[in-house]
Each structure stands twice: as C-alpha cells, then as structure tokens.
Design an enzyme around this catalytic site. Structure first.
Site, PDB file in Angstrom:
ATOM      1  N   HIS A 154      15.997  -1.053  -6.694  1.00  0.00           N
ATOM      2  CA  HIS A 154      16.717  -0.245  -5.702  1.00  0.00           C
ATOM      3  C   HIS A 154      18.075   0.121  -6.297  1.00  0.00           C
ATOM      4  O   HIS A 154      18.754  -0.744  -6.871  1.00  0.00           O
ATOM      5  CB  HIS A 154      17.032  -1.066  -4.445  1.00  0.00           C
ATOM      6  CG  HIS A 154      15.846  -1.522  -3.658  1.00  0.00           C
ATOM      7  ND1 HIS A 154      15.433  -0.882  -2.505  1.00  0.00           N
ATOM      8  CD2 HIS A 154      14.998  -2.569  -3.822  1.00  0.00           C
ATOM      9  CE1 HIS A 154      14.390  -1.523  -1.997  1.00  0.00           C
ATOM     10  NE2 HIS A 154      14.099  -2.551  -2.778  1.00  0.00           N
ATOM     11  N   HIS A 186       9.915  -2.563  -8.595  1.00  0.00           N
ATOM     12  CA  HIS A 186      10.878  -1.469  -8.400  1.00  0.00           C
ATOM     13  C   HIS A 186      12.299  -2.004  -8.376  1.00  0.00           C
ATOM     14  O   HIS A 186      12.542  -3.123  -7.950  1.00  0.00           O
ATOM     15  CB  HIS A 186      10.599  -0.696  -7.110  1.00  0.00           C
ATOM     16  CG  HIS A 186      10.483  -1.551  -5.886  1.00  0.00           C
ATOM     17  ND1 HIS A 186       9.334  -2.242  -5.581  1.00  0.00           N
ATOM     18  CD2 HIS A 186      11.361  -1.838  -4.904  1.00  0.00           C
ATOM     19  CE1 HIS A 186       9.513  -2.909  -4.458  1.00  0.00           C
ATOM     20  NE2 HIS A 186      10.740  -2.693  -4.019  1.00  0.00           N
TER      21      HIS A 186
END
Ligand code: 5GP
Length: 142
Positions: free
Chosen positions: A108, A106
């Site tokens: 951010h 992922h």
C-alpha cells in the site's frame, strides 16, 4: 487461514491481473501492476502488486520483491510530486491476523495530509471517475 498455504487463483487481484475485474491503473510493466485502491484510506491510496502468483512476503521470489519495492519507491515519488502529501505510509500485511484481506502480495502507498484523519481500511468505496482523476495526476508525474 494460515499465513502460508496455496495461492488462491480466484483472489480479487488475480482477477484484476487477468482482466476479469476492472481497476484504475497507474503503472504496468511485464512484472508489476499498480492501481488505485477502490476503498482509499486517503487521496492517492495506491496498491502495487507483482504479476507472479504469491500470497505474501514469505512466498515471494527475491527478484519479484526487489522489483516490487523499487516500483513502490518510484510510485511514492510520483505521488509525492503529484499530490504533495505531508507524509507517505508504505505498508504490507502478511496473513489475516496481520490485517491482510486480499491474499496476493501487495504494497500500500498511502499519502497522509496534515489534519486529515486516515479513512477506515476497506471503508468507503470511491467513485471510479474520482480515482481516475487522481491516477491521471500520478501518471503525469511518473
Ligand atoms: P490488505 O487488507 O489485504 O492489505 O489490502 C487489500 C486492499 O485491497 C484494501 O485496501 C482494499 O481496499 C483493496 N481492495 C479490495 N478489493 C478491491 C478491488 O476490487 N479493487 C481495488 N482496486 N482494491 C481493492
């Protein structure tokens, strides 16, 4: 835990992708999901993940990675337009010693506001209604 290794299909983002856990969605395509971080470090903290199962940048496919960073830019632009932050941090951690706590790749996107300190990583759980209100502003700018 090693930086490499098997993908854990029970990680929290895999559960979100399967619809087994709720999330406040900001964007979805065939390959990507973006949603609000439930422990936001600042207003608008957004996570961007590939739908394909990979732990981090080391085992991600190049195509997925390209799509991921492209969508991260699109979302960062929408966040900039919607929330008017003074800066935007884009981060991505690989392996527990690097700060990774959820082992599904992922990015951010963390907006920064002058004079406002960054909240703790995994600190305060946000109210889902507040997250939804921020997500709606970002979605309107997409
Ligand atoms: P990492 O530490 O792996 O880079 O980041 C994981 C992020 O996922 C953290 O910022 C944390 O706040 C967020 N997070 C952890 N559990 C959940 C969850 O159940 N839902 C959402 N939306 N975010 C989560």
């Amino acid at each position: 835990m090693s930086i490499t290794g098997n993908y854990d299909t029970d990680n929290i983002f895999a559960k979100i992708l399967r619809g087994e856990m709720p999330c406040v969605k900001v964007f979805e395509s065939d390959h990507i999901l973006a949603f609000m971080d439930v422990f936001p470090q600042s207003e608008g903290h957004t996570l961007v993940i590939p739908k394909s199962p990979c732990r981090n940048i080391l085992d991600a496919g190049a195509k997925d990675l390209g799509r991921l960073i492209g969508t991260t830019q699109t979302l960062a632009r929408a966040i900039h337009s919607a929330l008017k932050p003074d800066g935007i941090v884009v981060t991505q951690f690989n392996g527990a010693p690097a700060g990774q706590t959820v082992f599904h790749l992922h990015f951010h996107i963390i907006p920064r506001y002058d004079g406002k300190a960054l909240g703790a990583h995994g600190g305060h759980m946000a109210d889902p209604d507040d997250l939804k209100a921020v997500a709606d502003r970002i979605i309107a700018a997409l």
